[in-house]
Design a protein around this motif. Sequence first.
Motif, PDB file in Angstrom:
ATOM      1  N   ILE A  45       0.847  -1.185   0.000  1.00 41.37           N
ATOM      2  CA  ILE A  45       0.000   0.000   0.000  1.00 41.37           C
ATOM      3  C   ILE A  45       0.887   1.241   0.000  1.00 41.37           C
ATOM      4  CG2 ILE A  45      -1.840   1.225   1.213  1.00 41.37           C
ATOM      5  CD1 ILE A  45      -2.490  -1.473   2.600  1.00 41.37           C
ATOM      6  N   LEU A  46       0.642   2.112  -0.940  1.00 41.13           N
ATOM      7  CA  LEU A  46       1.409   3.356  -1.046  1.00 41.13           C
ATOM      8  C   LEU A  46       0.584   4.489  -0.458  1.00 41.13           C
ATOM      9  CD1 LEU A  46       2.829   2.913  -4.645  1.00 41.13           C
ATOM     10  CD2 LEU A  46       3.878   2.278  -2.465  1.00 41.13           C
ATOM     11  N   TYR A  47       1.081   5.094   0.606  1.00 40.36           N
ATOM     12  CA  TYR A  47       0.332   6.122   1.323  1.00 40.36           C
ATOM     13  C   TYR A  47       0.856   7.516   0.990  1.00 40.36           C
ATOM     14  CZ  TYR A  47      -1.716   2.508   4.322  1.00 40.36           C
ATOM     15  OH  TYR A  47      -2.407   1.429   4.806  1.00 40.36           O
ATOM     16  N   ASP A  48      -0.043   8.384   0.608  1.00 35.72           N
ATOM     17  CA  ASP A  48       0.305   9.784   0.349  1.00 35.72           C
ATOM     18  C   ASP A  48      -0.970  10.557   0.113  1.00 35.72           C
ATOM     19  OD1 ASP A  48       1.338  11.798  -2.297  1.00 35.72           O
ATOM     20  OD2 ASP A  48       2.145  11.986  -0.266  1.00 35.72           O
ATOM     21  N   PRO A  49      -1.193  11.655   0.836  1.00 32.65           N
ATOM     22  CA  PRO A  49      -0.364  12.236   1.878  1.00 32.65           C
ATOM     23  C   PRO A  49      -0.640  11.616   3.248  1.00 32.65           C
ATOM     24  CG  PRO A  49      -2.246  13.632   1.509  1.00 32.65           C
ATOM     25  CD  PRO A  49      -2.374  12.507   0.537  1.00 32.65           C
ATOM     26  N   TRP A  50       0.147  12.084   4.233  1.00 35.47           N
ATOM     27  CA  TRP A  50       0.000  11.665   5.616  1.00 35.47           C
ATOM     28  C   TRP A  50      -0.484  12.840   6.449  1.00 35.47           C
ATOM     29  CZ3 TRP A  50       4.062   7.815   7.810  1.00 35.47           C
ATOM     30  CH2 TRP A  50       4.401   6.865   6.834  1.00 35.47           C
ATOM     31  N   GLY A  51      -1.103  12.504   7.590  1.00 27.85           N
ATOM     32  CA  GLY A  51      -1.423  13.541   8.564  1.00 27.85           C
ATOM     33  C   GLY A  51      -0.195  13.885   9.393  1.00 27.85           C
ATOM     34  N   GLN A  52      -0.407  14.712  10.407  1.00 26.96           N
ATOM     35  CA  GLN A  52       0.721  15.169  11.213  1.00 26.96           C
ATOM     36  C   GLN A  52       1.091  14.200  12.334  1.00 26.96           C
ATOM     37  OE1 GLN A  52      -2.336  16.064  11.841  1.00 26.96           O
ATOM     38  NE2 GLN A  52      -2.504  15.895  14.069  1.00 26.96           N
ATOM     39  N   GLY A  53       0.214  13.266  12.618  1.00 29.21           N
ATOM     40  CA  GLY A  53       0.491  12.239  13.612  1.00 29.21           C
ATOM     41  C   GLY A  53      -0.032  12.568  14.997  1.00 29.21           C
TER      42      GLY A  53
END
Length: 121
Positions: free
Chosen positions: A106-114
Amino acid sequence: EVQLVESGGGLVQAGGSLRLSCAVSGLTFPDNAIGWIRQAPGKEPEGLSCISYSDGTTYYTDSVKGRFTISSDNAKNTVYLQMNSLEPEDTAVYYCAAALDCTPPILYDPWGQGTQVTVSS
């Protein structure tokens, strides 16, 4: 612009539970998936779980199967990660991220800030 904002992290004792939330905006939900990834200090990011909006398909990595549950509320544009039976090894920064689907890899983009999750022993 796609935005993902996590919340719900905190400090919990071993054996406890937390529910993380990911508020999503700017995505066409039927065409996307949302996943959760974590990164512990000094370790590589680990993909934990994913949910597809097109057919509800879910994915879990082995280390969280049976303990974590991913769900979504499309009306609220929010994805949740219910985490039970937490262990000190679950301590990490947890991120939600967008993907095209939940088929590994799975390619994730974008991400949150965590959001930080700390499990005490």
